[in-house]
Design an enzyme around this catalytic site. Structure first.
Site, PDB file in Angstrom:
ATOM      1  CD  GLU A   1      10.909  41.345   5.885  1.00 10.78           C
ATOM      2  OE1 GLU A   1      10.863  42.361   6.613  1.00 10.78           O
ATOM      3  OE2 GLU A   1      10.241  40.315   6.091  1.00 10.78           O
TER       4      GLU A   1
ATOM      5  CG  HIS B   1      14.443  48.711  11.219  1.00  9.88           C
ATOM      6  ND1 HIS B   1      13.702  47.645  10.735  1.00  9.88           N
ATOM      7  CD2 HIS B   1      13.548  49.692  11.456  1.00  9.88           C
ATOM      8  CE1 HIS B   1      12.433  47.966  10.679  1.00  9.88           C
ATOM      9  NE2 HIS B   1      12.315  49.213  11.116  1.00  9.88           N
TER      10      HIS B   1
ATOM     11  CG  ASP C   1       9.538  57.156   6.222  1.00  8.00           C
ATOM     12  OD1 ASP C   1       9.536  56.112   6.901  1.00  8.00           O
ATOM     13  OD2 ASP C   1       8.541  57.882   6.070  1.00  8.00           O
TER      14      ASP C   1
ATOM     15  N   PRO D   1       8.230  53.891   0.936  1.00  8.11           N
ATOM     16  CG  PRO D   1       7.592  51.939   2.047  1.00  8.11           C
ATOM     17  CD  PRO D   1       8.723  52.569   1.306  1.00  8.11           C
TER      18      PRO D   1
ATOM     19  NE  ARG E   1      -0.475  52.888   6.190  1.00  5.29           N
ATOM     20  CZ  ARG E   1      -0.654  52.865   7.520  1.00  5.29           C
ATOM     21  NH1 ARG E   1       0.380  52.587   8.307  1.00  5.29           N
ATOM     22  NH2 ARG E   1      -1.820  53.105   8.067  1.00  5.29           N
TER      23      ARG E   1
END
EC number: 2.4.-.-
Length: 408
Positions: free
Chosen positions: A353, A381, A253, A162, A227
């Site tokens: 999750e 991350h 991303d 996304p 989102r």
């Protein structure tokens, strides 16, 4: 007038159409032929030649054997003169090469064994030797074909990303696209945007050279808490509708990934998980979140967040992957319900999750820890997004930057 005596012909009793005997002395032609002055051989021809050529004539004092001897001598001399006469260019046949054996007949070769003939066939030529490989016709054994082409095809990777418009979007997409470009195919990159597909995103994804699908989520932004949940659900619906077969992985991303991670994903059978290194929101420490493994068996979880202790599975969104057939083939995996598997936007933040994983597996026994012992960090991350920064339209600078001169 001279005359020539001749013996009587034994054929005097045979009748002739023209009357008379052609050998009689009264015949006109006989007179012309045997007349010494008007001979058919012309003037100046010796008379002994006429006597030799005309066997019926007789002369006094010559025996029969002398006649035949002279006659044979004359014919021999005539044939010798004709043979030596220059009637045209005569080619000496001794200089001609009539060696048919050397040109058309193979030279005798040594005795060759049958095994050598099977391996090689040699055709002898006058100047060169050409080797012809052996050609065998027959049916190839199926076992030989299996041994020759015994390989397992790679599983397809379905990477779901996304994305949305922000200052570092181009940097994040280009970085992730270059990593996916290095992953051996087959790989499908599903990029999902909100409301509309931007030309900037399509241009970046297309230039990476990775096989991709550009999807759009149509939702009202005022009713959306997260989102990313709806964007991932759009990708899951696409996979289920088209029954795409592969390993599904949610790769945001803004994360950092190693190539070893994507190589390990293809070893997953049903559900795989691994630890993820994370930068805390305060950015003052790094934490580890993910499974604790004994070999490939998950036996516990790493967690540092007290607020997340109530979660069933302590996994980051980029710390697991699963087989796509779980979405559209529930009978294969003996799922208790055929309800579609989706992420939930109604749950508390940070619990998306675990609520999603609970729809895929029942407990840790259905999980696979990768790599073995879960001892390697393969993605990070870091939360490096800068939401308040400006990014140019279409990533192009419309105006020149102001020139700053140093103080003189």
């Amino acid at each position: 007038m001279a005359s020539i005596r001749r013996t009587l012909s034994p054929y005097h009793d045979r009748p002739y159409q023209n009357g008379g005997n052609p050998f009689s002395g009264d015949s006109p032609s006989h007179k012309v032929m045997y007349n010494g002055k008007a001979s058919a051989f012309g003037v100046g021809v010796p008379k002994f030649i006429t006597g030799v050529l005309l066997p019926k004539s007789s002369r006094k004092g010559l025996n029969s054997w002398k006649k035949w001897f002279i006659r044979c001598s004359m014919f021999f001399s005539l044939g010798f003169l004709l043979g030596m006469a220059p009637f045209g260019g005569v080619e000496d046949v001794r200089d001609r090469d009539f060696s048919f054996e050397e040109r058309f007949v193979a030279k005798p070769a040594e005795i060759v064994k049958e095994e050598d003939v099977k391996n090689l066939v040699v055709v002898e030529r006058p100047e060169e030797n050409f080797e012809v490989d052996k050609v065998e016709l027959g049916v190839v054994d199926v076992k030989d074909v299996k041994m020759r082409f015994d390989f397992v095809p790679r599983k397809q990777l379905i990477v779901v990303t996304p994305t949305y418009n922000r200052a570092l979007q181009a940097y994040f997409l280009n970085r992730l696209g270059q990593v996916l470009r290095l992953v051996p195919p087959p790989l499908l990159w599903i990029v999902v945007e909100m409301n509309a597909a931007s030309l900037e995103t399509a241009d970046i994804v297309r230039k990476t050279g990775v096989m991709y699908r550009h999807l759009v989520t149509t939702k009202n932004l005022t009713d959306i808490k997260d989102r990313g949940v709806h964007q991932r659900n759009t990708a899951l619906e696409h996979i289920e509708r088209h029954k795409l077969d592969g390993i599904v992985y949610f790769a945001d991303d803004d994360n950092i990934y190693s190539l070893q991670l994507f190589e390990s994903l293809r070893a997953i059978s049903r559900f795989g998980t691994w630890p993820v290194a994370m930068l805390a929101q305060s950015k003052n420490k790094a934490i580890l979140e993910g499974p604790v493994c004994n070999g490939s068996q998950v036996i516990g979880w790493h967690t540092n967040e007290k607020s997340k202790l109530l979660r069933r599975f302590h996994v980051d969104m980029s710390g697991f992957a699963f087989n796509s057939t779980i979405l559209w083939d529930p009978k294969r995996w003996k799922r208790p319900t055929s309800d579609p598997i989706r992420q939930l936007d109604t749950v508390k933040e940070g619990f998306q999750e675990t609520t999603f994983i609970e729809q895929v597996v029942q407990d840790e026994s259905q999980m696979e820890g990768i790599p073995p012992s879960c001892s390697r960090i393969m993605n990070w991350h870091l939360h490096l997004g800068a939401r308040e920064l400006f990014y140019p339209r279409a990533w192009l600078l419309q105006k020149n930057l102001d020139v700053v001169l140093p103080n003189s």
